[in-house]
Scaffold this motif. Structure first.
Motif, PDB file in Angstrom:
ATOM      1  N   ARG A  25       0.837  -1.213   0.000  1.00 31.43           N
ATOM      2  CA  ARG A  25       0.000   0.000   0.000  1.00 31.43           C
ATOM      3  C   ARG A  25       0.867   1.257   0.000  1.00 31.43           C
ATOM      4  N   SER A  26       2.034   1.195   0.651  1.00 34.69           N
ATOM      5  CA  SER A  26       2.917   2.352   0.749  1.00 34.69           C
ATOM      6  C   SER A  26       4.005   2.355  -0.321  1.00 34.69           C
ATOM      7  N   ASN A  27       3.900   1.414  -1.282  1.00 32.46           N
ATOM      8  CA  ASN A  27       4.882   1.311  -2.364  1.00 32.46           C
ATOM      9  C   ASN A  27       6.305   1.071  -1.860  1.00 32.46           C
ATOM     10  N   ILE A  28       6.401   0.317  -0.760  1.00 33.09           N
ATOM     11  CA  ILE A  28       7.704  -0.082  -0.228  1.00 33.09           C
ATOM     12  C   ILE A  28       8.008  -1.488  -0.740  1.00 33.09           C
ATOM     13  N   PRO A  29       9.130  -1.709  -1.411  1.00 36.07           N
ATOM     14  CA  PRO A  29       9.427  -3.041  -1.949  1.00 36.07           C
ATOM     15  C   PRO A  29       9.663  -4.061  -0.836  1.00 36.07           C
ATOM     16  N   PHE A  30       9.270  -5.303  -1.078  1.00 35.84           N
ATOM     17  CA  PHE A  30       9.428  -6.359  -0.077  1.00 35.84           C
ATOM     18  C   PHE A  30       9.467  -7.711  -0.763  1.00 35.84           C
ATOM     19  N   ILE A  31       9.985  -8.699  -0.050  1.00 38.58           N
ATOM     20  CA  ILE A  31       9.945 -10.094  -0.474  1.00 38.58           C
ATOM     21  C   ILE A  31       9.586 -10.934   0.750  1.00 38.58           C
ATOM     22  N   VAL A  32       8.600 -11.815   0.609  1.00 30.72           N
ATOM     23  CA  VAL A  32       8.223 -12.742   1.673  1.00 30.72           C
ATOM     24  C   VAL A  32       8.826 -14.106   1.363  1.00 30.72           C
ATOM     25  N   TYR A  33       9.557 -14.676   2.312  1.00 28.28           N
ATOM     26  CA  TYR A  33      10.133 -16.006   2.171  1.00 28.28           C
ATOM     27  C   TYR A  33       9.381 -16.965   3.098  1.00 28.28           C
TER      28      TYR A  33
END
Length: 405
Positions: A25-33
């Motif tokens: 929602r905040s356009n912060i990049p992430f990756i879930v492992y």
């Protein structure tokens, strides 16, 4: 936003997925492992009751349209009291936190949160809603075993020895078996096995017609002398006549009552279903359909665990690593507090990251300082309620260590 490196999230449970939704929602990049091979790899567990605090956190964290989907998915049950019943006689006893042992007097245990309703959702449905729209950033079959700091970031190290890409922050959200939590805290974060075991089950809505609408607790203190067997379920009228819907129940017993074959509590299906049927074979006919009509393939064991009732300990803050949910504050099922505290973590950490606009030192320290206050109170409450309701106690030598299954 000026996040040049992604936030790395270990674990794909509800706290991790809500944090991921907040970051998207905040356009912060992430990756879930996530260590599981797919979202349907394991049983999803019992139904979660959502408090005002939990609902508020979820509504703040999700985009408006995703919140609407979530709210529509939740079940809403009338009534604000927990009805306690003797399952051997079928007699309704009382309402309140100690209803099984006192007459019909005293205050009621208030369960409702919004619109005078008890709001609940299955863990599987919650994961599904939180996962929508972020599937492209979830990496299945990646089990985080440790981490290493780099010159200007952090990397997750997986069970096969491979490493993740560089991230600006690693968030350990992989539950009670968290390797990240142990490494970060230097072993200060501990989870204790309280000895009690239980079984989750599901059955068609028709099996619940003998109960009526409400939240019910069945307490049996006679089948196993000196021990308690309890069952909790939630019957929602809006779903009662839908043959495609199943209601869930969760049963448990004081230490020594529920025993999985070969002490293997990862078993699902018939072994768990058979034990549930055996323990309830003398129950009143009003409750027999819950077990006779149960979906045996969905039956699963569970164990009651808890972090230290002294509260969340302090450790030396690492700006680029922190923990959320059960990884930092495991709780008993008493009071339905655990999941509501976990989603508060996700909303708080996601909000602090969004407000910063970029990764900077001090974010995890601010998060941990605020989280320790409400989470410590929640763990203490959950533990104390469990002692009275389930007959649990804490053995400081019965700690649970991180593991790979």
């Amino acid at each position: 936003m000026t996040f040049t490196k992604p936030v790395l999230i270990s674990g794909g449970g509800i706290a991790s997925l809500l944090l991921a939704s907040t970051l998207r929602r905040s356009n912060i990049p992430f990756i879930v492992y996530e260590r599981d091979a797919s979202p349907i790899f394991r049983a999803q567990g019992y139904r979660l009751r959502l408090s005002n605090e939990g609902l508020d956190a979820i509504e703040k964290a999700l985009p408006p349209e995703k919140w609407e989907t979530f709210w529509a998915t939740c079940g809403k049950t009338g009534g604000s009291g927990l009805v306690t019943i003797d399952p051997l006689t079928g007699e309704t006893l009382s309402q309140g936190p100690d209803a099984a042992s006192r007459p019909n007097t005293g205050p009621r245990e208030v369960l409702s949160s919004r619109d005078g309703k008890v709001v609940g959702i299955s863990r599987g449905d919650m994961r599904k809603v939180f996962m929508e729209g972020i599937e492209d950033s979830i990496r299945w079959g990646h089990h985080v075993r440790s981490y290493e700091l780099t010159a200007d970031g952090v990397r997750a190290i997986f069970a096969d020895g491979s490493e993740s890409e560089d991230g600006c922050l690693l968030v350990g959200g992989e539950g009670i078996y968290s390797y990240v939590a142990k490494q970060l805290s230097g072993g200060k974060l501990k989870v204790y096995d309280l000895g009690s075991r239980g079984i989750h089950g599901q059955a068609p809505t028709a099996a619940f017609k003998g109960l009526g609408e409400g939240v019910f607790r069945l307490v049996d203190e006679k089948t196993v002398p000196g021990h308690k067997i309890f069952l909790i379920t939630n019957v929602r009228p809006q779903d009662m006549d839908d043959p495609n819907v199943q209601f869930g129940w969760t049963m448990g017993g004081s230490p020594g009552v529920v025993k999985a074959p070969n002490n293997n509590y990862t078993l699902i299906g018939k072994p768990a279903a058979d034990i549930a049927k055996s323990l309830t074979e003398n129950w009143h006919p009003r409750f027999k359909p819950l077990f006779e009509q149960m979906n045996e393939s969905e039956a699963a064991f569970w164990k009651i665990t808890c972090s230290s009732p002294d509260g969340v300990p302090e450790w030396t803050n690492e700006p680029r690593v922190t923990v959320i949910g059960d990884a930092v504050h495991s709780m008993t099922p008493a009071g339905g507090i655990g999941a509501n505290t976990a989603v508060r973590d996700s909303e708080l950490l996601g909000r602090l990251l969004a407000e910063a606009g970029e990764f900077r030192d001090g974010i995890t320290e601010a998060y941990e300082k605020e989280m320790r206050v409400y989470a410590s109170e929640a763990v203490k409450t959950s533990f104390n309620q469990s002692v009275g309701a389930f007959g649990t106690n804490i053995d400081l030598n019965a700690t649970i260590e991180p593991r790979d299954v």
